[in-house]
Design an enzyme around this catalytic site. Structure first.
Site, PDB file in Angstrom:
ATOM      1  CB  THR A   1      39.753  35.372  14.160  1.00 24.01           C
ATOM      2  OG1 THR A   1      40.809  36.220  13.712  1.00 24.01           O
ATOM      3  CG2 THR A   1      39.247  34.552  12.983  1.00 24.01           C
TER       4      THR A   1
ATOM      5  CB  SER B   1      40.220  41.783   7.746  1.00 26.94           C
ATOM      6  OG  SER B   1      41.063  41.233   8.737  1.00 26.94           O
ATOM      7  CB  THR B   2      39.062  39.461  12.421  1.00 24.80           C
ATOM      8  OG1 THR B   2      38.262  38.331  12.079  1.00 24.80           O
ATOM      9  CG2 THR B   2      39.008  39.674  13.929  1.00 24.80           C
ATOM     10  CG  ASN B   3      43.224  42.009  11.431  1.00 23.85           C
ATOM     11  OD1 ASN B   3      42.807  41.217  12.277  1.00 23.85           O
ATOM     12  ND2 ASN B   3      44.273  41.750  10.678  1.00 23.85           N
TER      13      ASN B   3
ATOM     14  CB  THR C   1      42.955  71.370  54.518  1.00 25.89           C
ATOM     15  OG1 THR C   1      43.404  72.083  55.667  1.00 25.89           O
ATOM     16  CG2 THR C   1      41.942  72.219  53.749  1.00 25.89           C
TER      17      THR C   1
ATOM     18  CB  SER D   1      29.161  42.918  62.897  1.00 23.09           C
ATOM     19  OG  SER D   1      29.975  41.978  63.571  1.00 23.09           O
ATOM     20  CB  SER D   2      28.661  37.485  61.653  1.00 20.61           C
ATOM     21  OG  SER D   2      30.073  37.502  61.813  1.00 20.61           O
TER      22      SER D   2
ATOM     23  CE  LYS E   1      31.684  47.486  62.878  1.00 17.30           C
ATOM     24  NZ  LYS E   1      31.743  47.443  61.421  1.00 17.30           N
TER      25      LYS E   1
END
Length: 509
Positions: A124, A163-165, A210, A341-342, A347
């Site tokens: 609404t 209507s909002t509906n 697979t 990486s830190s 990496k």
């Protein structure tokens, strides 16, 4: 004792936004709950103001999705034209409302659609935000002041016969259709990128797998074309599911009985909405069912989930194929976009497939939200449509923003590690399956067993035992022959003599 006046946080916020307290200008609006001060320059009205106080939850307002705002204007424009067609709205009011709606469709005034996407009341507040903003735009364009609702009124004119509906779900359908155009466009571009790589890798032989184990040979091109075709199937699902969003319930009003709507309005509204949106919108055959059911959202969300599952599977496959570089599969190289990486020097991580996976996980979770919300609405209206709107539009937005990044930052830059792929072919026991038509099952079984026991490759054993010439090996490993449905049957291979002569059958005496 000095009495300190109590000032609401909302009022202080409004004053700060408008500038100095003494210069702040307001207009008074009223609703069921009483009067309220609204900033004079605001295009929204009293019901939007109450929603801004009540639903500060996510911080994501309607304006976050421009196509969602446009969808409101499209629906309101169709309604105004339909009401004029049935003789209920004057042509003068229609002209003013048309200008206001077209301005919003063109991308103007979106900053005034402020209601949080999460809201109680089954939408609404979002509907009234649209009614108030469009009414005030129409007033201003007609030479009147904002709030002069005796000329154009948010309820009586912008919400006429509605209507909002019926407005809210119809608007969501339109918004999702507009968003789906973007999702499909980006998915098609992504599929094309995979197919382009498929053409590029068409002659590069590799081992298929697979259950994580060596299977039979294929080309890297076949693998990438398969990725593209999987996405195309998901696109087909998205397009087919649009049919559930084409159905709308304008004219249903409160619960589907059409109370307050004029005869013929619903049919006219559907016609105008189709013309305005460019989509084949149709009036639902059962407006009571359409107002209470969320089937359209459920079906479309399922198609989005299918796309998510598809893209997640592909992303995970790419991550696996790129594992390494020294201790993994390392069949392909993904573009190096940033240090990974830190703490570990050198990496580089597969950040784009990881990003796509994260989005797919969120999309799958959003589909669960849609499912739960859709099944839990009571009787003639589902009050949980707002969270369904949040879930689906969030998924759409994430997809049409992430897929072009995935395409340009990852797929288009993938390269093949041909030496690695060739080494796998040379050593794999799986290549023996392709030799069945040439050497026979018993011989290839012996080769496979010996290869596993000695840690030698099949081709190495074939060369040692001189079972095939180099030319024959080359012919057998021709990607066009090895990966075709008929296998390497066109290769000429001399028949191997049996080790012992067959016993002669005894003739009866």
């Amino acid at each position: 004792m000095t009495i300190k006046p109590r000032i609401s946080v909302a009022l202080i916020t409004i004053v700060l936004l408008c500038g100095n307290w003494s210069n702040a200008q307001f207009r008074t609006e009223k609703d069921l709950l009483g009067e309220k001060q609204i900033p004079a320059d605001a295009y929204y009205g009293v019901q939007t103001a109450r929603a801004l106080e009540n639903f500060q939850v996510s911080g994501v307002p309607t304006k976050f999705y421009p196509d969602y705002v446009r969808a409101y204007a499209m629906v309101k424009l169709a309604a105004a034209r339909a009401n004029t067609d049935v003789g209920r709205m004057s042509k003068e009011k229609l002209a003013a409302i048309e200008k206001a709606c077209q301005a919003v469709i063109d991308g103007k005034y979106h900053e005034h659609f402020l209601v949080d996407l999460y809201q109680g009341g089954a939408g609404t507040s979002a509907n009234m935000n649209a009614n108030e903003v469009l009414a005030n735009i129409a007033l201003e364009m007609s030479g009147h002041k904002k709030g002069e609702y005796h000329v154009i009124e948010p309820h009586d004119d912008l919400n006429m016969g509605q209507s909002t509906n019926d407005v809210y779900p119809t608007t969501l359908h339109v918004a999702m259709l507009l968003h789906n155009d973007k999702v499909v466009k980006e998915a098609k571009a992504l599929s094309a990128a995979f197919h382009k790589k498929g053409d590029q890798f068409a002659k590069i032989l590799k081992m298929g797998r697979t259950e994580g184990q060596d299977a039979v040979p294929m080309t890297l091109g076949q693998e990438f074309h398969a990725f593209g075709n999987q996405i195309e199937s998901a696109i087909e699902g998205l397009i087919k599911s649009e049919a559930y969003l084409y159905e709308e319930n304008m004219g249903a009003t409160a619960i589907g009985t059409g109370i307050t709507a004029s005869p013929g309005y619903a049919e006219k509204c559907a016609q105008h909405l189709a013309q305005i949106t460019g989509k084949p919108m149709v009036l639902s055959k059962d407006l009571v069912a359409a107002t209470s059911s969320m089937q359209g959202f459920v079906m479309y969300s399922a198609a989005l989930k299918n796309l998510a599952v598809t893209l997640s599977k592909i992303s995970s496959d790419l991550i696996f194929l790129a594992t390494g570089p020294r201790t993994g599969v390392f069949e392909i190289n993904l573009p190096a976009l940033q240090p990974g990486s830190s703490i570990m020097p050198g990496k580089v991580n597969p950040v784009m497939p990881e990003l796509m996976n994260e989005i797919c996980f969120k999309a799958i979770g959003n589909d669960v939200t849609v499912t739960i919300a859709s099944q839990d609405g009571l009787l003639q209206l589902n009050a949980y449509e707002p969270v369904v709107a949040v879930a689906i539009m969030e998924t759409q937005g994430l997809f049409y923003k992430a897929m072009p990044l995935f395409r340009t930052q990852c797929i288009e830059g993938i390269t093949a590690n041909e030496k690695v792929l060739q080494a796998y072919i040379e050593r794999s026991v799986g290549i023996v399956t392709a030799l069945n038509p040439v050497l026979g099952y018993d011989k290839t079984t012996e080769l496979a067993k010996e290869a596993l026991e000695t840690n030698k490759g099949i081709l190495q054993l074939i060369r040692e035992k001189k079972l095939l010439t180099e030319q024959q090996i080359k012919e057998l490993l021709d990607p066009a022959k090895l990966t075709s449905p008929t296998g390497p049957t066109g290769t000429t291979v001399p028949q191997q003599k049996p080790k012992t002569e067959p016993k002669k059958s005894k003739t009866p005496s």
